[in-house]
Design an enzyme around this catalytic site. Sequence first.
Site, PDB file in Angstrom:
ATOM      1  N   HIS A  75      29.743 -28.870 -85.881  1.00  0.00           N
ATOM      2  CA  HIS A  75      29.886 -28.507 -84.446  1.00  0.00           C
ATOM      3  C   HIS A  75      31.292 -28.003 -84.135  1.00  0.00           C
ATOM      4  O   HIS A  75      31.785 -28.179 -83.025  1.00  0.00           O
ATOM      5  CB  HIS A  75      29.570 -29.686 -83.521  1.00  0.00           C
TER       6      HIS A  75
ATOM      7  N   SER B  21      49.667  -4.654 -83.049  1.00  0.00           N
ATOM      8  CA  SER B  21      49.179  -4.232 -81.735  1.00  0.00           C
ATOM      9  C   SER B  21      50.098  -3.139 -81.218  1.00  0.00           C
ATOM     10  O   SER B  21      51.289  -3.118 -81.530  1.00  0.00           O
ATOM     11  CB  SER B  21      49.191  -5.441 -80.796  1.00  0.00           C
TER      12      SER B  21
ATOM     13  N   LYS C 222      52.125  -9.463 -82.573  1.00  0.00           N
ATOM     14  CA  LYS C 222      50.756  -9.605 -83.086  1.00  0.00           C
ATOM     15  C   LYS C 222      50.601  -9.218 -84.550  1.00  0.00           C
ATOM     16  O   LYS C 222      51.200  -8.267 -85.027  1.00  0.00           O
ATOM     17  CB  LYS C 222      49.796  -8.745 -82.252  1.00  0.00           C
TER      18      LYS C 222
ATOM     19  N   GLU D 214      37.317  -8.793 -88.557  1.00  0.00           N
ATOM     20  CA  GLU D 214      36.586  -8.506 -87.311  1.00  0.00           C
ATOM     21  C   GLU D 214      35.645  -7.322 -87.502  1.00  0.00           C
ATOM     22  O   GLU D 214      34.517  -7.313 -87.001  1.00  0.00           O
ATOM     23  CB  GLU D 214      37.566  -8.215 -86.173  1.00  0.00           C
TER      24      GLU D 214
END
Length: 461
Positions: free
Chosen positions: A157, A278, A284, A291
Amino acid sequence: MSTKMWAGRFSKEVDDRVNDFNSSVSFDARMYRHDIQGSVAHATMLGECGIIDKSESDAIIGGLNGILADLDSGKLSIDPDAEDIHMFVEAELTRRLGDTGKRLHTARSRNDQVALDIRMYLRDEIKEIVSYVEQLIRTLVKLAENNLETIMPGYTHMQRAQPVTFAHHLMAYAQMLLRDKSRLEDTYKRMNVMPLGSGALASTTYPIDRQRVCDLLGFDEISQNSLDGVSDRDFCIELAGAVSILMMHLSRFSEEIILWCSWEFKFIELDDAFATGSSIMPQKKNPDVTELIRGKTSRVYGDLNTLLTMMKGTPLAYNKDMQEDKPAIFDAVDTVKLCLKTFIPMLDTMKVLPENMRSAAAKGFINATDCADYLVKKGLPFRDAYKITGSLVAVCIEKSLTLEELPLSEYKKLCETFEQDVYEAIDLKNCVMLRNVPGGPAPEQVKKQIAYTRKKLDENN
Ligand code: ARG
């Protein structure tokens, strides 16, 4: 006069829009090698069976090999206006050989020809995908061997649950990938059936030798029914299915990597060459590769859905709908190869941060089960031990302590059975070491898992 090979019964030129709409050469041109190999085998058989003269068969084979060499070298380019790759090769052959070239298509239809070509093309693709899957498994094994004792929290979970090792976690993916490999190999077996000789749908009246073509092209057997031979696309669907499951595994793994390289986890750091920045936020370092893999998974699922839906309403035998098989299955195999090719070196170069995994494991009471088991081993029923440990966790939360830090006096307040040795029982390293059953995270067991995985990899190589 129409330039179409099938122009005989038509009195008008085909409308330009229909021509463009009908053409598949923009996406089936990539099968030119397989198309030519198939035609060489067909011409060989026609010559051997006396269906065409031996001299003509030889000339056709020579002509086809010449076309192949010229396409490979770039001397000849594929006409984008051709109807499909099969028509292009045949027209080029006839251009080179004259009337002899026109004999190649004896006892054959484009319907069995295309069924043959896709199978041959996809056989090679499967081999390539399997070799990437094997590379990925070997990369995981190597990483696992270096992290046999790297303790990390295991989750259910998405909550810290029980201690495992990073090696054990990685090897879970290796098991999934072994199943992917076996699914792909299984698909290959059912794909490796030779359909040529099915003709347009009802075979042919010529005395062809299908087994000879089968042997020449390295197939396991010939197809048993001509209607099925031209209209079966199960193998495309199976491959898209196998590749979808593989992508699902890569996507789950990617999701974990995305979490692990966040500041909230920091279990790993991606190599600079496999991360991106970024345009606005200078701090970043983004896990774009993973992704994209997660994103591209949906695309492959779409390809599977396209193929299933394309086939569900087509009556026997061939229908032009089936031309749509190629953009879908090609996209699926291209995508999975692209993902694997990038994922493997990304994984290979990432930095593991064991201290961060270890400190995450120290929080979250992941040794609570072991604490309860300690009492059980001293004679208490599990349910009582479970309740006592639950109360201990509540005390720890109140005092902002871990179970390791809680003094024995507090343990004894809840249960007299606790002695000094409880600290040994809840030591995270011991918790992992004691999970020493087959399939468990104890390093001894993970080593066995690794040996099993290696053996499976070597089995059919
Ligand atoms: N380009 C076609 C395909 O990909 C080849 C078969 C065409 N057959 C036909 N009868 N029009 O399916």
